[in-house]
Scaffold this active site. Structure first.
Site, mmCIF file in Angstrom:
data_model
loop_
_atom_site.group_PDB
_atom_site.id
_atom_site.type_symbol
_atom_site.label_atom_id
_atom_site.label_comp_id
_atom_site.label_asym_id
_atom_site.label_seq_id
_atom_site.Cartn_x
_atom_site.Cartn_y
_atom_site.Cartn_z
ATOM 1 N N ASN A 152 3.202 1.186 -12.428
ATOM 2 C CA ASN A 152 2.333 0.591 -11.397
ATOM 3 C C ASN A 152 3.098 0.182 -10.135
ATOM 4 O O ASN A 152 2.501 0.036 -9.074
ATOM 5 C CB ASN A 152 1.627 -0.633 -11.996
ATOM 6 C CG ASN A 152 1.048 -1.538 -10.925
ATOM 7 O OD1 ASN A 152 0.020 -1.225 -10.318
ATOM 8 N ND2 ASN A 152 1.731 -2.641 -10.635
ATOM 9 N N TYR A 192 5.004 5.578 3.002
ATOM 10 C CA TYR A 192 4.110 5.247 1.876
ATOM 11 C C TYR A 192 3.310 6.478 1.450
ATOM 12 O O TYR A 192 3.252 6.823 0.270
ATOM 13 C CB TYR A 192 3.169 4.120 2.316
ATOM 14 C CG TYR A 192 2.267 3.589 1.216
ATOM 15 C CD1 TYR A 192 2.779 2.809 0.174
ATOM 16 C CD2 TYR A 192 0.894 3.844 1.231
ATOM 17 C CE1 TYR A 192 1.940 2.316 -0.821
ATOM 18 C CE2 TYR A 192 0.053 3.352 0.243
ATOM 19 C CZ TYR A 192 0.589 2.582 -0.781
ATOM 20 O OH TYR A 192 -0.242 2.094 -1.770
ATOM 21 N N ALA A 193 2.695 7.159 2.429
ATOM 22 C CA ALA A 193 1.872 8.335 2.108
ATOM 23 C C ALA A 193 2.727 9.424 1.455
ATOM 24 O O ALA A 193 2.285 10.089 0.509
ATOM 25 C CB ALA A 193 1.206 8.859 3.371
ATOM 26 N N LYS A 233 3.594 8.383 -2.143
ATOM 27 C CA LYS A 233 2.427 8.439 -3.036
ATOM 28 C C LYS A 233 1.994 9.880 -3.300
ATOM 29 O O LYS A 233 1.471 10.194 -4.374
ATOM 30 C CB LYS A 233 1.284 7.612 -2.450
ATOM 31 C CG LYS A 233 1.572 6.105 -2.422
ATOM 32 C CD LYS A 233 1.834 5.566 -3.811
ATOM 33 C CE LYS A 233 1.871 4.055 -3.869
ATOM 34 N NZ LYS A 233 2.083 3.547 -5.236
HETATM 35 N N1 LIG Z 1 -3.939 -2.885 -2.979
HETATM 36 C C1 LIG Z 1 -4.321 -1.706 -2.573
HETATM 37 O O1 LIG Z 1 -5.210 -1.543 -1.723
HETATM 38 C C2 LIG Z 1 -3.670 -0.467 -3.175
HETATM 39 C C3 LIG Z 1 -4.210 0.774 -2.840
HETATM 40 C C4 LIG Z 1 -3.638 1.908 -3.376
HETATM 41 C C5 LIG Z 1 -2.549 1.797 -4.239
HETATM 42 N N2 LIG Z 1 -2.049 0.587 -4.539
HETATM 43 C C6 LIG Z 1 -0.880 0.555 -5.435
HETATM 44 O O2 LIG Z 1 -1.056 -0.361 -6.490
HETATM 45 C C7 LIG Z 1 0.243 -0.701 -7.000
HETATM 46 C C8 LIG Z 1 0.585 -2.176 -7.099
HETATM 47 O O3 LIG Z 1 -0.389 -2.939 -6.760
HETATM 48 P P1 LIG Z 1 -0.360 -4.469 -7.151
HETATM 49 O O4 LIG Z 1 -1.658 -4.946 -6.694
HETATM 50 O O5 LIG Z 1 -0.012 -4.649 -8.591
HETATM 51 O O6 LIG Z 1 0.817 -5.027 -6.167
HETATM 52 P P2 LIG Z 1 1.559 -6.424 -6.153
HETATM 53 O O7 LIG Z 1 2.432 -6.367 -4.933
HETATM 54 O O8 LIG Z 1 0.636 -7.583 -6.291
HETATM 55 O O9 LIG Z 1 2.438 -6.373 -7.452
HETATM 56 C C9 LIG Z 1 3.476 -5.485 -7.586
HETATM 57 C C10 LIG Z 1 4.585 -6.157 -8.363
HETATM 58 O O10 LIG Z 1 5.662 -5.215 -8.405
HETATM 59 C C11 LIG Z 1 6.849 -5.936 -8.392
HETATM 60 N N3 LIG Z 1 7.922 -5.052 -7.935
HETATM 61 C C12 LIG Z 1 8.115 -4.574 -6.677
HETATM 62 N N4 LIG Z 1 9.206 -3.791 -6.665
HETATM 63 C C13 LIG Z 1 9.697 -3.764 -7.935
HETATM 64 C C14 LIG Z 1 10.804 -3.137 -8.558
HETATM 65 N N5 LIG Z 1 11.644 -2.389 -7.847
HETATM 66 N N6 LIG Z 1 10.995 -3.314 -9.884
HETATM 67 C C15 LIG Z 1 10.145 -4.079 -10.603
HETATM 68 N N7 LIG Z 1 9.084 -4.711 -10.077
HETATM 69 C C16 LIG Z 1 8.871 -4.560 -8.750
HETATM 70 C C17 LIG Z 1 6.606 -7.096 -7.428
HETATM 71 O O11 LIG Z 1 7.482 -8.168 -7.718
HETATM 72 C C18 LIG Z 1 5.152 -7.428 -7.698
HETATM 73 O O12 LIG Z 1 5.000 -8.521 -8.587
HETATM 74 C C19 LIG Z 1 1.246 -0.114 -6.037
HETATM 75 O O13 LIG Z 1 1.762 1.069 -6.560
HETATM 76 C C20 LIG Z 1 0.398 0.124 -4.803
HETATM 77 O O14 LIG Z 1 0.976 1.081 -3.951
HETATM 78 C C21 LIG Z 1 -2.578 -0.558 -4.033
#
Ligand SMILES: NC(=O)c1ccc[n+]([C@@H]2O[C@H](COP(=O)([O-])OP(=O)(O)OC[C@H]3O[C@@H](n4cnc5c(N)ncnc54)[C@H](O)[C@@H]3O)[C@@H](O)[C@H]2O)c1
Length: 263
Positions: free
Chosen positions: A96, A160-161, A164
């Site tokens: 994730n 980012y794009a 992903k």
């Molecule tokens: N929110 C949106 O609109 C949206 C849309 C499309 C995709 N996403 C994707 O959803 C995923 C995450 O979303 P979320 O809501 O859980 O985000 P979030 O930022 O709330 O949580 C992500 C967690 O990942 C941890 N993290 C970051 N880098 C790390 C690393 N190198 N090793 C271990 N942990 C790490 C952070 O500490 C954080 O707690 C991402 O891949 C994001 O790109 C989100």
């Protein structure tokens, strides 16, 4: 506990949330546990992993917190070792982790490019590589990688794009290699869901995001988490190499006003 993931051992990376509220990783970890999996909540910030694991235990599920930076191979190996040593194996890896960059091509520094590709793409490679031997040992498994609709549409946000889109390529490539070992690999491409990751956007941008999709409702981490449950479960036993778009139909639409202009 009975459920769609009963008896399964799962790792969720980025299982914490960067702020108060519900991220995609936290929601998936909670839903996995509600469906009967034992969940290793992995985050580079230990307290965030502990918060998610604590929420799961508070409602009677089984979870442990583990601190790891999944851009490092040794830490991915240690994360898998922890699940195997504590619970005896690994069935599900939910990749994730992801960070955003809103910069376009000319504004993106080399450092930002490397950071975003590292966290959003390289982490998927390292975590999956570490997880596969343990899954092979169990006779199969499921890997779910979080992409984004930014991979599918021309949005700008270059690093980012690109990262992903790379996730989708990674999933297809690896699904073919791991299918014969009984390991399924799929992606989820969420639309603009409301999570702590985008909390800084403000009310106007939030309303615009909501109105942009045919369903005109706001998505949450739960919507993405349910997709992860499906792809991780036996219900998806014949599904691999796919990208499940969860976006209220946003990618079906044409840019606002463009149809009117051709009439
Ligand atoms: N929110 C949106 O609109 C949206 C849309 C499309 C995709 N996403 C994707 O959803 C995923 C995450 O979303 P979320 O809501 O859980 O985000 P979030 O930022 O709330 O949580 C992500 C967690 O990942 C941890 N993290 C970051 N880098 C790390 C690393 N190198 N090793 C271990 N942990 C790490 C952070 O500490 C954080 O707690 C991402 O891949 C994001 O790109 C989100």
């Amino acid at each position: 506990m009975s459920g769609r993931l009963s008896g399964r051992i799962a790792i969720v990376t980025g299982a914490g949330s960067r702020g108060p509220g519900l991220g995609n990783g936290k929601a998936a970890a909670i839903l996995f546990a509600r469906e009967g999996a034992r969940v290793l909540c992995v985050d580079q910030v230990k307290e965030r992993a502990e918060e998610s694991a604590g929420l799961i235990r508070a409602e009677g599920g089984e979870a442990m917190a583990h601190a790891a930076d999944v851009t490092r191979a040794a830490e991915c190996a240690a994360m898998v070792r922890t699940a195997v040593e504590q619970w005896g194996g690994l069935d599900i890896l939910h990749n994730n982790v992801g960070i955003e960059s809103r910069k376009d091509l000319l504004d993106t520094s080399e450092e930002e490019w490397d950071r975003v590709i590292g966290v959003d793409l390289k982490s998927m490679f390292l975590a999956t590589q570490a997880a596969v031997p343990a899954m092979v040992h169990r006779g199969g498994g499921a890997v779910v990688c979080v992409s984004s609709i930014a991979a599918l549409r021309g949005y700008g946000r270059t690093a980012y794009a690109t990262a992903k889109a790379g996730v989708i390529g990674f999933v297809r490539s690896v699904a073919v290699q791991l299918g014969p070992k009984g390991i399924r690999v799929n992606a989820i491409a969420p639309g603009p869901v409301w999570t702590p990751m985008v909390e800084d956007l403000g009310p106007d941008a939030r309303a615009r995001r909501r109105r942009a999709s045919p369903l005109a409702t706001e998505g949450t981490g739960w919507d993405v988490g349910w997709g992860a449950v499906y792809l991780a479960s036996d219900e998806a036993r014949w599904v691999t190499g796919q990208t499940l778009v969860i976006d209220a139909g946003l990618t079906l639409t044409t840019p606002e006003g463009s149809l009117g202009a051709t009439r």
